[in-house]
Design a protein around this motif. Sequence first.
Motif, mmCIF file in Angstrom:
data_model
loop_
_atom_site.group_PDB
_atom_site.id
_atom_site.type_symbol
_atom_site.label_atom_id
_atom_site.label_comp_id
_atom_site.label_asym_id
_atom_site.label_seq_id
_atom_site.Cartn_x
_atom_site.Cartn_y
_atom_site.Cartn_z
ATOM 1 N N GLU A 1 53.007 -13.407 -74.203
ATOM 2 C CA GLU A 1 52.616 -12.269 -75.025
ATOM 3 C C GLU A 1 53.354 -11.011 -74.595
ATOM 4 O OE1 GLU A 1 48.380 -11.911 -74.363
ATOM 5 O OE2 GLU A 1 48.663 -10.815 -72.490
ATOM 6 N N ILE A 2 53.248 -10.015 -75.465
ATOM 7 C CA ILE A 2 53.690 -8.658 -75.186
ATOM 8 C C ILE A 2 52.423 -7.817 -75.161
ATOM 9 C CG2 ILE A 2 54.984 -6.670 -76.045
ATOM 10 C CD1 ILE A 2 56.686 -8.841 -77.617
ATOM 11 N N GLU A 3 52.219 -7.097 -74.066
ATOM 12 C CA GLU A 3 51.072 -6.197 -74.004
ATOM 13 C C GLU A 3 51.555 -4.795 -74.347
ATOM 14 O OE1 GLU A 3 48.339 -6.440 -70.754
ATOM 15 O OE2 GLU A 3 48.497 -8.615 -70.674
ATOM 16 N N VAL A 4 50.808 -4.134 -75.217
ATOM 17 C CA VAL A 4 51.123 -2.768 -75.624
ATOM 18 C C VAL A 4 50.145 -1.861 -74.893
ATOM 19 C CG1 VAL A 4 51.404 -1.187 -77.556
ATOM 20 C CG2 VAL A 4 51.847 -3.639 -77.873
ATOM 21 N N ILE A 5 50.700 -0.919 -74.126
ATOM 22 C CA ILE A 5 49.918 -0.060 -73.251
ATOM 23 C C ILE A 5 49.950 1.379 -73.761
ATOM 24 C CG2 ILE A 5 49.729 0.823 -70.871
ATOM 25 C CD1 ILE A 5 49.395 -2.236 -71.057
ATOM 26 N N ASP A 6 48.812 2.046 -73.728
ATOM 27 C CA ASP A 6 48.739 3.481 -73.973
ATOM 28 C C ASP A 6 49.027 4.152 -72.633
ATOM 29 O OD1 ASP A 6 47.759 6.186 -74.048
ATOM 30 O OD2 ASP A 6 46.545 5.665 -75.802
ATOM 31 N N ALA A 7 50.203 4.784 -72.502
ATOM 32 C CA ALA A 7 50.622 5.365 -71.229
ATOM 33 C C ALA A 7 49.834 6.621 -70.883
ATOM 34 C CB ALA A 7 52.116 5.685 -71.265
ATOM 35 N N VAL A 8 49.186 7.241 -71.855
ATOM 36 C CA VAL A 8 48.380 8.428 -71.583
ATOM 37 C C VAL A 8 46.986 8.030 -71.109
ATOM 38 C CG1 VAL A 8 47.378 10.523 -72.597
ATOM 39 C CG2 VAL A 8 49.690 9.807 -73.238
ATOM 40 N N LYS A 9 46.337 7.153 -71.877
ATOM 41 C CA LYS A 9 44.981 6.705 -71.520
ATOM 42 C C LYS A 9 44.997 5.602 -70.461
ATOM 43 C CE LYS A 9 43.033 7.859 -75.999
ATOM 44 N NZ LYS A 9 42.442 7.346 -77.233
ATOM 45 N N VAL B 1 45.158 -0.979 -72.274
ATOM 46 C CA VAL B 1 45.833 -1.949 -73.137
ATOM 47 C C VAL B 1 45.383 -1.719 -74.576
ATOM 48 C CG1 VAL B 1 46.189 -4.396 -73.635
ATOM 49 C CG2 VAL B 1 45.993 -3.637 -71.263
ATOM 50 N N LEU B 2 46.354 -1.462 -75.462
ATOM 51 C CA LEU B 2 46.064 -1.248 -76.887
ATOM 52 C C LEU B 2 46.041 -2.554 -77.668
ATOM 53 C CD1 LEU B 2 48.416 1.805 -77.576
ATOM 54 C CD2 LEU B 2 45.923 1.846 -77.404
ATOM 55 N N ALA B 3 46.970 -3.460 -77.322
ATOM 56 C CA ALA B 3 47.105 -4.704 -78.088
ATOM 57 C C ALA B 3 47.816 -5.753 -77.249
ATOM 58 C CB ALA B 3 47.891 -4.442 -79.373
ATOM 59 N N ARG B 4 47.639 -6.990 -77.663
ATOM 60 C CA ARG B 4 48.348 -8.122 -77.082
ATOM 61 C C ARG B 4 48.968 -8.894 -78.240
ATOM 62 N NH1 ARG B 4 43.876 -7.258 -73.956
ATOM 63 N NH2 ARG B 4 44.229 -7.276 -71.698
ATOM 64 N N TRP B 5 50.309 -8.878 -78.282
ATOM 65 C CA TRP B 5 51.016 -9.569 -79.354
ATOM 66 C C TRP B 5 51.434 -10.943 -78.867
ATOM 67 C CZ3 TRP B 5 54.962 -5.082 -80.327
ATOM 68 C CH2 TRP B 5 54.290 -3.979 -80.851
ATOM 69 N N PRO B 6 50.961 -12.007 -79.513
ATOM 70 C CA PRO B 6 51.353 -13.351 -79.080
ATOM 71 C C PRO B 6 52.807 -13.667 -79.428
ATOM 72 C CG PRO B 6 50.018 -13.469 -81.070
ATOM 73 C CD PRO B 6 50.043 -12.016 -80.640
ATOM 74 N N ILE B 7 53.433 -14.418 -78.542
ATOM 75 C CA ILE B 7 54.773 -14.950 -78.814
ATOM 76 C C ILE B 7 54.578 -16.429 -79.089
ATOM 77 C CG2 ILE B 7 57.040 -15.435 -77.835
ATOM 78 C CD1 ILE B 7 56.865 -12.773 -76.427
ATOM 79 N N THR B 8 54.723 -16.805 -80.351
ATOM 80 C CA THR B 8 54.426 -18.170 -80.769
ATOM 81 C C THR B 8 55.665 -19.036 -80.953
ATOM 82 O OG1 THR B 8 54.369 -17.463 -83.075
ATOM 83 C CG2 THR B 8 52.275 -17.466 -81.875
ATOM 84 N N ASP C 1 58.237 -6.073 -85.074
ATOM 85 C CA ASP C 1 57.977 -4.787 -85.700
ATOM 86 C C ASP C 1 56.953 -4.073 -84.821
ATOM 87 O OD1 ASP C 1 56.710 -2.732 -87.235
ATOM 88 O OD2 ASP C 1 57.380 -3.700 -89.080
ATOM 89 N N THR C 2 57.287 -2.906 -84.274
ATOM 90 C CA THR C 2 56.377 -2.219 -83.356
ATOM 91 C C THR C 2 55.214 -1.527 -84.065
ATOM 92 O OG1 THR C 2 57.721 -0.210 -83.316
ATOM 93 C CG2 THR C 2 58.156 -1.858 -81.606
ATOM 94 N N GLU C 3 55.247 -1.475 -85.390
ATOM 95 C CA GLU C 3 54.112 -0.912 -86.123
ATOM 96 C C GLU C 3 53.043 -1.963 -86.392
ATOM 97 O OE1 GLU C 3 56.190 0.896 -89.479
ATOM 98 O OE2 GLU C 3 55.854 2.845 -88.536
ATOM 99 N N THR C 4 53.471 -3.221 -86.581
ATOM 100 C CA THR C 4 52.515 -4.282 -86.915
ATOM 101 C C THR C 4 52.288 -5.284 -85.782
ATOM 102 O OG1 THR C 4 54.200 -5.785 -87.789
ATOM 103 C CG2 THR C 4 53.245 -4.167 -89.334
ATOM 104 N N GLY C 5 53.230 -5.364 -84.843
ATOM 105 C CA GLY C 5 53.131 -6.355 -83.775
ATOM 106 C C GLY C 5 53.567 -7.743 -84.205
ATOM 107 N N LYS C 6 54.109 -7.873 -85.380
ATOM 108 C CA LYS C 6 54.522 -9.174 -85.919
ATOM 109 C C LYS C 6 55.995 -9.432 -85.649
ATOM 110 C CE LYS C 6 50.525 -9.800 -87.920
ATOM 111 N NZ LYS C 6 49.523 -10.534 -87.204
ATOM 112 N N GLN C 7 56.311 -10.709 -85.381
ATOM 113 C CA GLN C 7 57.710 -11.117 -85.272
ATOM 114 C C GLN C 7 58.298 -11.107 -86.674
ATOM 115 O OE1 GLN C 7 58.617 -14.777 -83.107
ATOM 116 N NE2 GLN C 7 60.353 -15.097 -84.470
ATOM 117 N N VAL C 8 59.478 -10.456 -86.832
ATOM 118 C CA VAL C 8 60.078 -10.339 -88.159
ATOM 119 C C VAL C 8 61.410 -11.075 -88.269
ATOM 120 C CG1 VAL C 8 58.902 -8.194 -88.764
ATOM 121 C CG2 VAL C 8 61.100 -8.103 -87.563
#
Length: 188
Positions: free
Chosen positions: A60-68, A71-78, A109-116
């Motif tokens: 997975e890719i973990e998306v981190i809020d660097a201010v707070k 962890v904001l999201a976990r995007w699976p790599i399938t 896509d960094t807005e949706t977290g989906k592999q494009v």
Amino acid sequence: MSDTREQSSYGKRAEGAGGLGFIESNGKKTGDIVIDAHPESFQLEKTGYRLFVNVPEKKEIEVIDAVKRSVLARWPITSGENNFPMALDEAHHRLFVGCWKPPQLLIFDTETGKQVAAGEIAGSTDDLFYDSSRGRIYVLTSKGFLEVFQQKIPITTTGSHVTRLHPGPKPAFLFRTGGTLRCRARSR
């Protein structure tokens, strides 16, 4: 990796399963974020607040809020395993991730977290780089190849141009000087 907006640096923590530490320019640790497993490459937005972290063990890719510092999201790599290097095209909301199994470049896509998109590469990779001025992704492979993908907006890449660097040794790093890309190969 350094963030001059807050005079902070980010680095992998040595203790525990995994994490990122926040360190001020004077060396004082100001906090950390626990990651699900050992983190590999990470990329920081220059105009935003997010960190994108490759976590191969969790696929997975973990998306981190660097201010707070959460962890904001976990995007699976399938579609691949062993996601190690990554690069960010913040302007076009693209995250490029290199996988070892099968050897490929994945585009998220960094807005949706989906592999494009995805593109096959000639062997596993430890390093990849994005050149925003040319819209190119450079992938260094363990078999001694430099693969160049031309990004086409909105979501695809054209087929790669493969250049053999040197038979045998694995490339060590790539740097740009005066508009020229140079690769230094490790000695045997």
